[in-house]
Design a protein around this motif. Structure first.
Motif, PDB file in Angstrom:
ATOM      1  N   THR A   1     -34.993  46.935   7.552  1.00  0.00           N
ATOM      2  CA  THR A   1     -34.882  45.818   6.703  1.00  0.00           C
ATOM      3  C   THR A   1     -35.271  44.496   7.413  1.00  0.00           C
ATOM      4  O   THR A   1     -36.418  43.848   7.149  1.00  0.00           O
ATOM      5  CB  THR A   1     -33.677  45.383   5.906  1.00  0.00           C
TER       6      THR A   1
ATOM      7  N   PRO B   1     -29.812  39.454   8.984  1.00  0.00           N
ATOM      8  CA  PRO B   1     -28.857  40.625   8.335  1.00  0.00           C
ATOM      9  C   PRO B   1     -27.625  40.900   9.009  1.00  0.00           C
ATOM     10  O   PRO B   1     -26.887  41.574   8.331  1.00  0.00           O
ATOM     11  CB  PRO B   1     -30.156  41.641   8.504  1.00  0.00           C
ATOM     12  N   PHE B   2     -27.559  40.377  10.337  1.00  0.00           N
ATOM     13  CA  PHE B   2     -26.370  40.772  11.079  1.00  0.00           C
ATOM     14  C   PHE B   2     -25.364  39.976  11.199  1.00  0.00           C
ATOM     15  O   PHE B   2     -24.447  39.933  11.790  1.00  0.00           O
ATOM     16  CB  PHE B   2     -26.732  41.026  12.514  1.00  0.00           C
TER      17      PHE B   2
ATOM     18  N   GLN C   1     -29.346  48.218   1.704  1.00  0.00           N
ATOM     19  CA  GLN C   1     -28.160  49.132   2.062  1.00  0.00           C
ATOM     20  C   GLN C   1     -27.648  50.117   0.828  1.00  0.00           C
ATOM     21  O   GLN C   1     -27.456  50.988   1.032  1.00  0.00           O
ATOM     22  CB  GLN C   1     -26.949  48.532   2.861  1.00  0.00           C
TER      23      GLN C   1
ATOM     24  N   LYS D   1     -29.986  48.527   8.137  1.00  0.00           N
ATOM     25  CA  LYS D   1     -30.266  46.838   8.237  1.00  0.00           C
ATOM     26  C   LYS D   1     -31.330  46.548   9.302  1.00  0.00           C
ATOM     27  O   LYS D   1     -32.271  45.513   9.165  1.00  0.00           O
ATOM     28  CB  LYS D   1     -29.002  46.111   8.917  1.00  0.00           C
TER      29      LYS D   1
ATOM     30  N   ASN E   1     -29.990  38.013   4.853  1.00  0.00           N
ATOM     31  CA  ASN E   1     -28.591  38.739   4.812  1.00  0.00           C
ATOM     32  C   ASN E   1     -28.475  39.391   3.280  1.00  0.00           C
ATOM     33  O   ASN E   1     -28.219  40.813   3.342  1.00  0.00           O
ATOM     34  CB  ASN E   1     -27.506  37.912   4.758  1.00  0.00           C
TER      35      ASN E   1
ATOM     36  N   ALA F   1     -30.850  42.476   3.153  1.00  0.00           N
ATOM     37  CA  ALA F   1     -30.519  43.725   3.859  1.00  0.00           C
ATOM     38  C   ALA F   1     -29.230  44.260   3.040  1.00  0.00           C
ATOM     39  O   ALA F   1     -29.097  45.676   3.178  1.00  0.00           O
ATOM     40  CB  ALA F   1     -30.004  43.111   5.115  1.00  0.00           C
TER      41      ALA F   1
END
Length: 479
Positions: free
Chosen positions: A200, A422-423, A191, A197, A184, A187
């Motif tokens: 990445t 990453p989300f 950015q 994302k 995370n 990412a």
């Protein structure tokens, strides 16, 4: 993806509040007392070993590792390689994001409690390294296996507690330090350079798969190449910031110490911060960063080529020194030095995590854009190697629970979770990491306390042998 969809589909604030309450219970007085108390006890019984034997430990780290070249030494990698593998797992987002999160949540005083935890944590990390070598085993593939699950089982005879540790270890690898928090942060750093994302996630997942599928030797080689380089580069950047603002260092140190006992010394700008909040955040984020007492580092230490438990214990304890006493301190000082400009202590300040550290470096350096690159590129390397190190830790825990046949399925699941990272929201990630970290620490600390006499005896025997060897050499010279 189910875990990711569950978190993203529900009410994030409600879910976060539930996890926060669980986190508050786990990181309550019992764990804090057990964690720091174990370090204090070992510090006293080992006669301030982390102070008086630190020069010897650093000599072992930076000197020629003759034992690794000894055919009689058992192990899979050099002691330096084992340390780099452990450092790859500890020197990560905790040094950049974790410190920023601790200071934002607990004020500058959190950094003081991070120092306290790290100082006593060095003794804890030493004990973990000793027991890792003392009770390690050779698996059916001819590789070394060790760590808390083995010294709890073989030393204490408490197999159920060993299994509980291994179960929590897999949890930390999957949902804590190992995956979500690291990727995370990568990412988020990407950015800042307009990299989406999804891109990445794809690249990091592919790289992690390429390295981790090669096992400990490949992880160790990659760590030996990346860890020293990234640590030195980041330290140089921090030193430049501190040098450019050296007149403000005494005031920053004073603020850190004062606010550790009186958070209102910051000017009342941080709403709801008390001494207990500063203490809890400092210790929790310190453990997230250096992992002393968590029980992860001895899993890597067990693979070292050495026949002397105390020797590896000394090398292992330098990990906490490098991670927290050195790198976290520099990050914290940079943030506190520039706090007036970043607005970190203002109520409602939205800047957090890597963004806060990045802003601090940009403000502190003569050329602002350099700070952005130092923090974000450093964060990518730090987080990537942590992902590698924790893959190995979780793998060994899974192997202990289910045998060698479980290794490949574990690696595949781990790689999938890296892709999800990453989300997910950053603050929730750190809360979940705190929870699983605390659960993992309990069984390990019970093992350290139960085997304290073994640690003390191994230490006395080793230093007595060094003294006898020294005396023998003097007698030979006189002859």
């Amino acid at each position: 993806m189910l875990f990711s969809n569950f978190l993203l589909a529900g009410n994030t604030s409600t879910i976060q509040n539930v996890f926060q309450k669980i986190d508050d219970i786990i990181w309550g007085p019992p764990l804090l007392i057990l964690l720091v108390g174990t370090g204090i006890y070992l510090t006293l019984r080992l006669k301030l070993l982390q102070v008086f034997k630190l020069p010897l430990a650093l000599k072992y780290v930076f000197g020629k590792d003759e034992e690794a070249q000894n055919d009689d030494a058992h192990g899979d990698v050099s002691s330096f390689g084992a340390l780099c593998t452990a450092l790859s797992a500890t020197i990560g987002t905790g040094n950049i994001v974790g410190v920023a999160t601790a200071v934002k949540a607990g004020g500058p005083g959190a950094l003081f409690w991070m120092w306290i935890a790290a100082f006593f944590g060095m003794a804890t990390k030493y004990a973990e390294g000793v027991l890792a070598i003392k009770y390690r085993e050779v698996d059916e593939n001819g590789q070394m296996c060790g760590g808390p699950m083995y010294y709890i089982q073989n030393g204490l005879g408490m197999k159920w507690l060993a299994k509980l540790f291994a179960l929590f270890g897999v949890g930390v690898a999957f949902f804590g330090i190992g995956t979500f928090g690291q990727v995370n942060s990568i990412a988020a750093a990407a950015q800042n350079f307009n990299i989406p994302k999804i891109a990445t996630a794809v690249v990091i997942t592919a790289l992690v798969a390429l390295v981790t599928l090669g096992g400990i030797k490949r992880i160790s080689k990659v760590s030996e190449a990346i860890v020293p380089f990234m640590a030195v580069a980041y330290i140089i950047g921090a030193v430049i910031v501190l040098a450019c603002n050296f007149r403000a260092i005494p005031q920053a140190l004073g603020l850190i110490i004062t606010s550790a006992f009186n958070p209102k010394a910051v000017g009342g700008a941080i709403a709801g911060v008390t001494v207990s909040v500063a203490l809890r955040n400092g210790i929790a984020r310190g453990v997230f960063s250096n992992e002393s007492g968590l029980g992860s580092a001895p899993i890597a230490a067990a693979a070292a080529k050495t026949n002397f438990p105390a020797r590896q214990g000394l090398i292992s304890m330098t990990g906490t020194f490098f991670d927290t006493i050195l790198i976290c301190t520099m990050t914290g000082l940079v943030i506190v030095l520039t706090s007036g400009s970043t607005g970190v202590f203002e109520v409602g300040a939205t800047i957090e995590g890597a963004g806060l550290t990045s802003a601090a470096f940009e403000i502190g350096l003569p050329i602002a854009t350099i700070g952005k690159y130092i923090v974000n590129i450093g964060l990518v390397f730090f987080a990537f190697t942590t992902i590698l190190g924790w893959n190995y830790y979780g793998e060994k825990c899974m192997q202990y629970l289910c045998g060698t046949k479980s290794i490949m399925p574990y690696r595949i699941i781990y790689i999938v979770l890296v892709a999800i990272g990453p989300f997910l929201p950053l603050e929730l990630i750190f809360i979940i990491a705190d929870i699983v970290n605390g659960c993992m620490a309990f069984p390990n600390l019970v093992g350290l306390i139960g085997l304290r006499k073994v640690v003390i005896k191994e230490t006395e025997d080793y230093f007595n042998s060094l003294e006898n060897e020294k005396l023998g050499n003097k007698e030979y010279d006189l002859a």
